[in-house]
Write a protein that holds these residues in place. Structure first.
Motif, mmCIF file in Angstrom:
data_model
loop_
_atom_site.group_PDB
_atom_site.id
_atom_site.type_symbol
_atom_site.label_atom_id
_atom_site.label_comp_id
_atom_site.label_asym_id
_atom_site.label_seq_id
_atom_site.Cartn_x
_atom_site.Cartn_y
_atom_site.Cartn_z
ATOM 1 N N ILE A 1 1.056 -1.343 0.020
ATOM 2 C CA ILE A 1 -0.094 0.094 -0.040
ATOM 3 C C ILE A 1 0.903 1.169 -0.161
ATOM 4 C CG2 ILE A 1 -1.839 1.496 1.286
ATOM 5 C CD1 ILE A 1 -2.704 -1.326 2.306
ATOM 6 N N VAL A 2 1.958 1.297 0.992
ATOM 7 C CA VAL A 2 2.753 2.388 0.906
ATOM 8 C C VAL A 2 3.510 2.714 -0.251
ATOM 9 C CG1 VAL A 2 4.811 3.436 2.090
ATOM 10 C CG2 VAL A 2 3.194 2.160 3.393
ATOM 11 N N SER A 3 4.080 1.403 -0.854
ATOM 12 C CA SER A 3 4.725 1.491 -2.419
ATOM 13 C C SER A 3 3.914 2.167 -3.493
ATOM 14 C CB SER A 3 5.379 0.292 -2.795
ATOM 15 O OG SER A 3 5.809 0.233 -3.887
ATOM 16 N N ALA A 4 2.427 1.580 -3.325
ATOM 17 C CA ALA A 4 1.617 2.229 -4.707
ATOM 18 C C ALA A 4 1.390 3.620 -4.171
ATOM 19 C CB ALA A 4 0.369 1.402 -4.144
ATOM 20 N N ALA A 5 1.120 3.867 -2.881
ATOM 21 C CA ALA A 5 0.978 5.499 -2.661
ATOM 22 C C ALA A 5 2.036 6.432 -2.995
ATOM 23 C CB ALA A 5 0.665 5.448 -1.024
ATOM 24 N N ILE A 6 3.345 6.009 -2.982
ATOM 25 C CA ILE A 6 4.430 6.648 -3.449
ATOM 26 C C ILE A 6 4.456 6.641 -4.862
ATOM 27 C CG2 ILE A 6 6.907 6.403 -3.534
ATOM 28 C CD1 ILE A 6 7.089 5.421 -0.722
ATOM 29 N N ALA B 1 -2.709 13.932 -4.937
ATOM 30 C CA ALA B 1 -3.399 13.197 -5.658
ATOM 31 C C ALA B 1 -3.558 11.697 -4.791
ATOM 32 C CB ALA B 1 -2.710 12.508 -7.013
ATOM 33 N N VAL B 2 -2.898 11.577 -3.690
ATOM 34 C CA VAL B 2 -3.158 10.454 -2.863
ATOM 35 C C VAL B 2 -4.215 10.485 -2.094
ATOM 36 C CG1 VAL B 2 -1.899 8.991 -0.860
ATOM 37 C CG2 VAL B 2 -0.528 10.502 -2.557
ATOM 38 N N THR B 3 -5.327 9.498 -2.432
ATOM 39 C CA THR B 3 -6.352 9.017 -1.674
ATOM 40 C C THR B 3 -6.601 7.517 -1.521
ATOM 41 O OG1 THR B 3 -7.696 8.994 -3.832
ATOM 42 C CG2 THR B 3 -7.372 11.002 -2.890
ATOM 43 N N MET B 4 -7.256 7.134 -0.761
ATOM 44 C CA MET B 4 -7.311 5.677 -0.307
ATOM 45 C C MET B 4 -7.999 5.130 -1.358
ATOM 46 S SD MET B 4 -5.866 5.769 2.688
ATOM 47 C CE MET B 4 -6.530 4.108 3.646
ATOM 48 N N ARG B 5 -9.103 5.879 -2.151
ATOM 49 C CA ARG B 5 -9.623 5.148 -3.538
ATOM 50 C C ARG B 5 -8.628 5.085 -4.360
ATOM 51 N NH1 ARG B 5 -11.565 7.162 -7.972
ATOM 52 N NH2 ARG B 5 -11.045 9.254 -7.381
ATOM 53 N N LEU B 6 -7.853 6.113 -4.863
ATOM 54 C CA LEU B 6 -6.951 5.997 -5.920
ATOM 55 C C LEU B 6 -5.719 4.892 -5.889
ATOM 56 C CD1 LEU B 6 -6.458 7.003 -8.848
ATOM 57 C CD2 LEU B 6 -5.037 8.941 -7.599
ATOM 58 N N VAL B 7 -5.352 4.738 -4.549
ATOM 59 C CA VAL B 7 -4.277 3.842 -4.085
ATOM 60 C C VAL B 7 -4.935 2.646 -4.071
ATOM 61 C CG1 VAL B 7 -2.756 2.912 -2.227
ATOM 62 C CG2 VAL B 7 -2.914 5.563 -2.673
ATOM 63 N N ARG C 1 -5.626 8.484 5.668
ATOM 64 C CA ARG C 1 -4.722 9.134 4.693
ATOM 65 C C ARG C 1 -3.767 9.761 5.516
ATOM 66 N NH1 ARG C 1 -3.858 14.046 2.373
ATOM 67 N NH2 ARG C 1 -3.182 13.949 0.293
ATOM 68 N N GLU C 2 -3.718 10.354 6.654
ATOM 69 C CA GLU C 2 -2.442 11.042 7.255
ATOM 70 C C GLU C 2 -1.607 9.859 7.922
ATOM 71 O OE1 GLU C 2 -5.972 11.534 7.780
ATOM 72 O OE2 GLU C 2 -5.765 13.568 6.914
ATOM 73 N N ALA C 3 -2.269 8.930 8.232
ATOM 74 C CA ALA C 3 -1.434 7.888 8.467
ATOM 75 C C ALA C 3 -0.636 7.102 7.207
ATOM 76 C CB ALA C 3 -2.037 6.643 9.222
ATOM 77 N N LEU C 4 -1.087 7.084 6.259
ATOM 78 C CA LEU C 4 -0.469 6.589 5.017
ATOM 79 C C LEU C 4 0.595 7.626 4.429
ATOM 80 C CD1 LEU C 4 -0.399 4.690 2.420
ATOM 81 C CD2 LEU C 4 -2.317 6.088 1.269
ATOM 82 N N ILE C 5 0.274 8.835 4.696
ATOM 83 C CA ILE C 5 1.327 9.566 4.424
ATOM 84 C C ILE C 5 2.331 9.777 5.148
ATOM 85 C CG2 ILE C 5 1.880 12.253 4.085
ATOM 86 C CD1 ILE C 5 -0.953 12.710 2.929
ATOM 87 N N ASP D 1 8.129 8.129 5.952
ATOM 88 C CA ASP D 1 9.159 7.384 6.717
ATOM 89 C C ASP D 1 9.854 6.268 5.653
ATOM 90 O OD1 ASP D 1 9.971 7.504 9.165
ATOM 91 O OD2 ASP D 1 9.524 5.631 9.496
ATOM 92 N N ALA D 2 9.085 5.852 4.559
ATOM 93 C CA ALA D 2 9.772 5.011 3.558
ATOM 94 C C ALA D 2 10.687 5.646 2.890
ATOM 95 C CB ALA D 2 8.466 4.553 2.662
ATOM 96 N N VAL D 3 10.475 6.741 2.541
ATOM 97 C CA VAL D 3 11.658 7.602 1.704
ATOM 98 C C VAL D 3 12.751 7.920 2.262
ATOM 99 C CG1 VAL D 3 11.767 9.784 0.218
ATOM 100 C CG2 VAL D 3 9.599 8.243 0.080
ATOM 101 N N VAL D 4 12.680 8.265 3.650
ATOM 102 C CA VAL D 4 13.766 8.489 4.490
ATOM 103 C C VAL D 4 14.456 7.301 4.540
ATOM 104 C CG1 VAL D 4 14.306 8.947 6.885
ATOM 105 C CG2 VAL D 4 12.495 10.248 5.970
#
Length: 216
Positions: free
Chosen positions: A11-16, A26-32, A50-54, A59-62
């Motif tokens: 999920i995190v990878s797709a959101a990125i 553009a990051v919404t739960m529906r679109l991801v 969504r906030e937790a996803l962001i 943290d993933a990019v860090v």
């Protein structure tokens, strides 16, 4: 046929990927969810909102651009390594700049570890914890400020733009810029960043080598 189960990492990878293509808005739960061939509701089993996803994305990019281990022993080399990793992350994921250049950045586990790594660069020096924070902010703010300009979509052809705009303006100092750039030279962002970073580090070195009594 049953859908394959989702994981938080997927999920995190797709959101990125979504953010890389369309920015944070553009990051919404529906679109991801659509990206993963799943419903938006299915994502909530792994991410609260969504906030937790962001937060997880940041943290993933860090982690993707983690600072080198072992840390360079000299503070200047360590801060240069830090600044260069941050610089690369902003261009790999332009939304990451907007998400972190704030007075209230996301402080996930990897971000906290990165901050600890950065502050440890000053270990052994006669500076307070607050001075460490201020000096680190100088380095990070320099990279963020420059990247804020050059991660814009219209940066392509910027060298030509400046040459065209400054020719014949009637100010000799301004006209000297396109004359020096020439007709076929594009602005080298990495060179510009490296030049400025060295000047920033020069200033920090002057501060660190000044007598403590002369510091603010």
């Amino acid at each position: 046929m049953a859908r394959p189960s989702l994981s938080r990492e997927q999920i995190v990878s797709a959101a990125i990927e979504v953010a890389d293509e369309g920015g944070l808005d553009a990051v919404t739960m529906r679109l991801v969810g659509q990206r993963l061939n799943a419903s938006g509701m299915a994502l909530y089993r792994h991410v609260a909102n969504r906030e937790a996803l962001i937060e997880a994305m940041v943290d993933a990019v860090v982690g993707e651009f983690a600072y080198p281990e072992p840390r360079p022993p000299h503070w200047r080399d360590a801060l240069a390594a830090l600044a260069n990793q941050d610089w690369r992350s902003y261009f790999a994921h332009p939304w990451f700049l907007a998400a972190t250049a704030t007075c209230r950045p996301v402080l996930g586990p990897k971000m906290l570890a990165a901050m600890e790594w950065a502050l440890a660069s000053f270990d052994g020096l006669d500076v307070t914890a607050l001075e460490k924070l201020h000096l680190l902010s100088i380095v990070t703010s320099y990279g963020q400020g420059l990247a804020l300009t050059w991660t814009q979509p219209d940066r392509e052809g910027s060298g030509q733009y400046w040459r065209e705009q400054l020719r014949g303006v009637g100010h000799r100092r301004l006209e000297a810029i396109p004359a020096e750039l020439g007709d076929d030279v594009e602005l080298d962002l990495d060179r510009q960043f490296a030049f400025g970073l060295e000047r920033v580090l020069d200033g920090i070195e002057m501060y660190l080598t000044s007598p403590p009594a002369r510091r603010p």
